[in-house]
Design an enzyme around this catalytic site. Structure first.
Site, PDB file in Angstrom:
ATOM      1  N   ASP A 107     -10.195  17.806  -6.122  1.00 57.94           N
ATOM      2  CA  ASP A 107     -10.555  16.311  -6.157  1.00 57.94           C
ATOM      3  C   ASP A 107     -11.439  15.919  -7.413  1.00 57.94           C
ATOM      4  OD1 ASP A 107      -9.371  16.447  -3.676  1.00 57.94           O
ATOM      5  OD2 ASP A 107     -11.274  16.198  -2.665  1.00 57.94           O
ATOM      6  N   ASP A 195     -10.250   9.694  -7.524  1.00 56.07           N
ATOM      7  CA  ASP A 195     -10.159  11.289  -7.116  1.00 56.07           C
ATOM      8  C   ASP A 195      -9.133  12.073  -8.032  1.00 56.07           C
ATOM      9  OD1 ASP A 195     -12.177  10.925  -5.632  1.00 56.07           O
ATOM     10  OD2 ASP A 195     -11.042  11.955  -3.653  1.00 56.07           O
ATOM     11  N   HIS A 244      -5.097  11.133  -1.823  1.00 57.37           N
ATOM     12  CA  HIS A 244      -4.731  12.243  -2.502  1.00 57.37           C
ATOM     13  C   HIS A 244      -3.032  12.495  -2.320  1.00 57.37           C
ATOM     14  CE1 HIS A 244      -8.954  13.850  -1.989  1.00 57.37           C
ATOM     15  NE2 HIS A 244      -8.855  12.814  -2.584  1.00 57.37           N
ATOM     16  N   ASP A 246      -1.344  15.113  -2.768  1.00 55.81           N
ATOM     17  CA  ASP A 246      -1.056  16.503  -2.632  1.00 55.81           C
ATOM     18  C   ASP A 246      -0.775  17.130  -1.184  1.00 55.81           C
ATOM     19  OD1 ASP A 246      -3.676  16.452  -2.090  1.00 55.81           O
ATOM     20  OD2 ASP A 246      -4.148  18.287  -3.390  1.00 55.81           O
ATOM     21  N   ARG A 263       5.731   9.306   4.774  1.00 56.48           N
ATOM     22  CA  ARG A 263       4.910   8.517   3.598  1.00 56.48           C
ATOM     23  C   ARG A 263       6.068   8.542   2.425  1.00 56.48           C
ATOM     24  NH1 ARG A 263      -0.230  12.475   3.584  1.00 56.48           N
ATOM     25  NH2 ARG A 263      -0.947  12.005   5.821  1.00 56.48           N
ATOM     26  N   SER A 297      -8.708  16.051   6.863  1.00 59.65           N
ATOM     27  CA  SER A 297      -7.104  15.871   6.721  1.00 59.65           C
ATOM     28  C   SER A 297      -6.304  15.810   7.661  1.00 59.65           C
ATOM     29  CB  SER A 297      -6.778  17.005   5.627  1.00 59.65           C
ATOM     30  OG  SER A 297      -7.773  17.009   4.530  1.00 59.65           O
ATOM     31  N   SER A 298      -4.977  15.335   7.532  1.00 62.84           N
ATOM     32  CA  SER A 298      -4.047  15.327   8.547  1.00 62.84           C
ATOM     33  C   SER A 298      -3.376  16.855   8.682  1.00 62.84           C
ATOM     34  CB  SER A 298      -2.956  14.178   8.203  1.00 62.84           C
ATOM     35  OG  SER A 298      -2.025  14.571   7.146  1.00 62.84           O
ATOM     36  N   CYS A 350      -5.271  21.807  -2.720  1.00 66.76           N
ATOM     37  CA  CYS A 350      -6.828  21.038  -2.785  1.00 66.76           C
ATOM     38  C   CYS A 350      -7.802  22.032  -3.113  1.00 66.76           C
ATOM     39  CB  CYS A 350      -7.046  20.414  -1.297  1.00 66.76           C
ATOM     40  SG  CYS A 350      -6.072  19.627  -0.756  1.00 66.76           S
TER      41      CYS A 350
HETATM   42  O1  DAV Z   1      -2.811  14.132   4.694  1.00 66.60           O
HETATM   43  O2  DAV Z   1      -4.893  13.950   5.078  1.00 66.60           O
HETATM   44  C1  DAV Z   1      -5.156  15.265   2.420  1.00 66.60           C
HETATM   45  C2  DAV Z   1      -5.023  15.619   0.993  1.00 66.60           C
HETATM   46  C3  DAV Z   1      -6.184  16.263   0.676  1.00 66.60           C
HETATM   47  N1  DAV Z   1      -6.271  16.398  -0.838  1.00 66.60           N
HETATM   48  C4  DAV Z   1      -4.164  14.241   4.360  1.00 66.60           C
HETATM   49  C5  DAV Z   1      -4.302  14.094   2.974  1.00 66.60           C
END
Ligand code: DAV
Length: 366
Positions: A107, A195, A244, A246, A263, A297-298, A350
């Site tokens: 980031d 970022d 982000h 990635d 997405r 994050s997800s 990340c």
């Molecule tokens: O899907 O929460 C996380 C990306 C972290 N660099 C997400 C994105």
């Protein structure tokens, strides 16, 4: 003459990388830009302070293991020097009671060719994060006469940089998606904010996600900074918390990208890839229903992989669907356990930042 810094994309053979450290990580207090990213039902909401030591230690074990696996494969690994993050940040424009971490390096640092840019991040708690990387950047500067060390215009992060009535805990996921579709995000256009992890590097083309952490003014800055590059603003309408690129749009080798099926890149923005014979495939579904505790994050960190070269990729070991898909796509997969590091800011991509990859600045989209 030593060439230390060189990286134009995320897939050419990796030779030198920075791997983050979880030491002294904190959950930061709420502030305008972070509130939006913490899901309403998350136990992180309202809590802040040092993360439990045991979780820090577990994360560090997995980060150290990642470093070891990379070194075994001949990749040089550098580590940042964490500060005591449990200190307030005070500037003429704002005060916040604690910092966060120096995870994830992706980031903070953006490598474009022989240049490393310290990003203009929008979280107040991340204001000093780049200091953890200064000893390394300073060393690269000493050793590599061509290394270009850049700091993006320092944001002030005053109240003018945020929409203050943007965060509303009653807002539904559907309403969030409408905001994403309308490109209505928590930051304003007061100043340049980005970022580094919102910038996807593909040689002469930079694909930059417009979302909660990166604004339009940043894209304009990149356009002026790199007049010979093509800067593309991209957005992914299915993401209620767009932060982000990635875990959304991940290239594996020239001509092949995996895209988060929730997405999808809009049809209009796909054209440049299709016209140049690139294939965009839906990423496999994550193996987990929930992210680990205290994670921003997800579950889509499943696709946040670290590509070592056009045929080799590191994937989180419990992400069985993603492992299998990589194999089908012709990649050799190195599985490593990494979920204990997720809460500290993300997955395998990340948690790293490129210093050196072989290869040069290609024009993939002539
Ligand atoms: O899907 O929460 C996380 C990306 C972290 N660099 C997400 C994105």
């Amino acid at each position: 003459m030593t060439k230390i810094v060189n990286s134009w994309n995320d897939f050419d053979p990796l030779k030198h990388v920075i791997v983050g450290r979880a030491d002294h990580s904190c959950v930061p207090p709420e502030e305008p830009a972070t509130s939006e990213k913490v899901p309403v039902d998350s136990p992180m909401r309202g809590m802040w302070g040092p993360r439990p030591l045991e979780t820090v230690e577990k994360a560090n074990i997995q980060l150290d293991n990642l470093a070891r696996v990379l070194e075994e494969r001949g990749v040089k690994v550098d580590r940042p020097s964490p500060l005591n993050w449990n200190q307030p940040v005070n500037t003429p424009d704002f005060r916040t009671d604690s910092m966060m971490t120096c995870m994830p390096p992706r980031d903070t640092l953006l490598t474009i060719g022989n240049e490393i840019i310290e990003a203009a991040m929008s979280f107040r708690c991340r204001y000093w994060e780049y200091l953890a990387f200064r000893p390394l950047l300073s060393q690269y500067f000493e050793q590599d006469p061509n290394f270009l060390w850049t700091q993006a215009p320092r944001p002030r992060l005053s109240d003018k940089s945020y929409k203050h009535n943007y965060y509303d805990e009653k807002i539904s996921i559907e309403e969030r998606l409408v905001r994403t579709a309308n490109k209505d995000f928590v930051t304003t256009e007061e100043e340049i904010l980005f970022d580094a992890a919102d910038v996807l590097r593909l040689g002469k083309d930079l694909f930059i996600q417009h979302g909660l952490t990166t604004n339009r003014k940043a894209m304009e800055w990149f356009k002026r900074k790199y007049p010979n590059f093509r800067i593309h603003a991209v957005n992914f309408p299915g993401d209620p918390y767009p932060i982000h690129i990635d875990a959304t749009f991940v290239p594996l080798r020239p001509g092949l990208i995996i895209n988060n099926p929730h997405r999808k890149l809009p049809v209009e923005q796909r054209k440049i890839f299709e016209k140049n014979g690139w294939q965009i495939v839906d990423a496999a579904m994550p193996a987990h229903k929930e992210p680990p505790p205290l994670c921003y994050s997800s579950v889509w960190l499943s696709m946040n992989c670290l590509v070592l070269d056009h045929k080799t990729v590191i994937v989180e070991a419990s992400e069985t669907n993603q492992l299998e898909q990589m194999d089908k796509l012709g990649m050799n997969v190195i599985p490593i356990h990494f979920r204990d590091a997720y809460a500290f800011g993300g997955g395998l991509h990340c948690s790293t930042a490129d210093v050196y990859r072989e290869g040069s600045c290609e024009d993939y989209f002539p």
